[in-house]
Design an enzyme around this catalytic site. Structure first.
Site, short mmCIF file in Angstrom:
data_model
loop_
_atom_site.label_atom_id
_atom_site.label_comp_id
_atom_site.label_asym_id
_atom_site.label_seq_id
_atom_site.Cartn_x
_atom_site.Cartn_y
_atom_site.Cartn_z
N HIS A 152 0.83 -1.20 0.00
CA HIS A 152 0.00 0.00 0.00
C HIS A 152 0.87 1.26 0.00
CE1 HIS A 152 -3.98 -1.92 0.87
NE2 HIS A 152 -3.16 -2.90 1.22
N ASP A 205 -5.69 6.00 1.88
CA ASP A 205 -5.86 4.66 1.35
C ASP A 205 -7.31 4.22 1.50
OD1 ASP A 205 -5.66 1.80 0.89
OD2 ASP A 205 -3.51 2.01 1.25
#
Length: 434
Positions: free
Chosen positions: A21, A115
């Site tokens: 990520h 995110d």
């Protein structure tokens, strides 16, 4: 005037604290900075990241804040739920302190990109009087499956032979769906609920990928030849020297990312499957996983294989000697292989990886997918067959041809006038005018 306003527009980017990520959020941060924005990427202190290259710190700023976990604990599959609960409490408290610090710095934060797997972050930043946008680090096909599941239009098959039909998607079996949906053990319930609740809000979407270092695509960001941040120390020189000694397309590169952990039986089957293939192989086995390797495996395969604790994956995939990537099909790894034209042997483990593997084999046709036996194990015989199919089998030429096509498509998407670059420009324009 626009350049001046851009310098005054300070945004924070917040990835979920895992390597898969952090990498795409980091690349998005670099691209936003190249458009004239001031960008700070916020990381969690429990991730002992190392910064590689001066170019990274000159384009964006990186700040670490406490997340409630120690460096030794970190985030992993086993403590995932515990980490999420503590992260949701501790991280926002320290984020507030960081935002207040920037208020008096002359560059107050104007916007936050977070995110998508931490969607509650939007409520947090709105509590600070700011707004934000989610950044998806998984394939949109996976997001669409979650949406249909939440809406009740997707019924999970009760039998392995049943298929699911969804708009604009190939027929999907139970093993093609994200494990968050079809895993009956309830191993990952908290993150699934978070994703589903967020998906219901249905924000407008802009496609801006693939977000990998510019040198492999459009080459417009100077010296952008690596992500620049890593949770592990790659064995760069060892890998390069070894690969340089091998012939073109002769090496199988094997990596299952930063989180996936194979069981001992599966590790043994994989080890002997690689040995049986009789190909050269470069295998990434994290230090925490090395004890699962069969006894004397290093000695038995020293003439054919190299095992390292971490690799510079982009450099490896771009190397001429690599002819196949055996991957867990994490979205980062999948995009990197597509962007660099490397055929794949897909061996998915959990979450979105099963759906990505379906697309690798049946939609993009850039690789083959292993099949598990009745115990859920991929046997050494199956691994050998799949490797040979990609390296020299009947489908090999077609797979390599398709891989090259996707490589060109990735370059076109981010070049001037490509859909990715146009969407990023539009996003930045909206920020500057707000």
């Amino acid at each position: 005037m626009e350049d001046q306003r851009g310098e005054e527009t300070h945004i924070l980017t917040i990835p979920f604290p895992a390597q898969g990520h952090i990498n795409p959020m980091l690349q998005l941060s670099k691209r936003l900075a190249s458009k004239g924005l001031k960008v700070t990427l916020v990381t969690a202190e429990s991730n002992p990241i190392s910064i590689q290259g001066e170019n990274l710190t000159s384009s964006i700023k990186i700040e670490s804040i406490p997340d409630g976990f120690s460096v030794d604990a970190g985030v992993n599959v086993r403590n995932f739920d515990e980490y999420i609960e503590r992260f949701k409490v501790v991280f926002p408290q320290n984020l507030a302190k960081l935002i207040k610090k920037h208020e008096v710095s002359g560059y107050p934060v104007k916007f936050i990109v977070y995110d998508s797997v931490i969607p509650w972050m939007l409520d947090v930043v709105r509590g600070f009087g700011l707004d934000g946008a989610p950044f998806f680090t998984q394939a949109w096909a996976v997001n669409a499956i979650y949406y249909h599941f939440h809406q009740g239009t997707l019924k999970v098959p009760s039998e392995g032979g049943s298929l699911v039909s969804l708009p604009s998607m190939p027929p999907l079996g139970i093993n093609d769906l994200p494990s968050f949906i079809c895993d009956k053990t309830g191993a990952y319930p908290s993150l699934l609920n978070v994703i589903l609740n967020w998906m219901a809000t249905r924000f407008p979407i802009k496609t801006i990928g693939p977000v990998i270092p510019s040198i492999y695509l459009d080459k417009r960001l100077p010296n952008d030849n690596d992500y620049g941040l890593s949770l592990f120390k790659p064995k760069s020189e060892t890998c390069k020297t070894w690969l340089d000694s091998k012939e073109i397309n002769s090496v199988i590169y094997v990596s299952f990312g930063s989180l996936s952990a194979l069981g001992e039986e599966q590790m043994e089957e994989l080890a002997y499957g690689l040995k049986r293939s009789n190909n050269f192989f470069l295998w990434v086995v994290r230090e925490s996983e090395t004890e699962k390797l069969p006894k004397n495996f290093y000695e038995e395969t020293s003439k054919k294989g190299l095992v390292v604790s971490w690799s510079p994956q982009l450099e490896v995939l771009a190397h001429k000697s690599v002819g196949c990537f055996m991957t867990h099909c994490g979205w980062n790894s999948t995009l990197e292989a597509l962007s660099l034209g490397v055929p794949m042997v897909a061996m998915p483990q959990w979450t979105d990886q099963t759906t990505n593997a379906k697309y690798v084999e049946d939609v993009w046709q850039v690789g083959v997918r292993v099949r598990v036996n009745e115990k859920g194990i991929v046997t050494r015989e199956e691994i050998e067959i799949c490797i040979k199919e990609v390296m020299e089998g009947e489908r090999s030429k077609n797979i390599r041809r398709n891989s090259e096509k996707w490589k060109e498509s990735a370059k076109e998407a981010v070049n001037d006038g490509g859909s990715s670059d146009e969407n990023l420009e539009e996003f930045v324009t909206q920020l500057l005018s707000s």
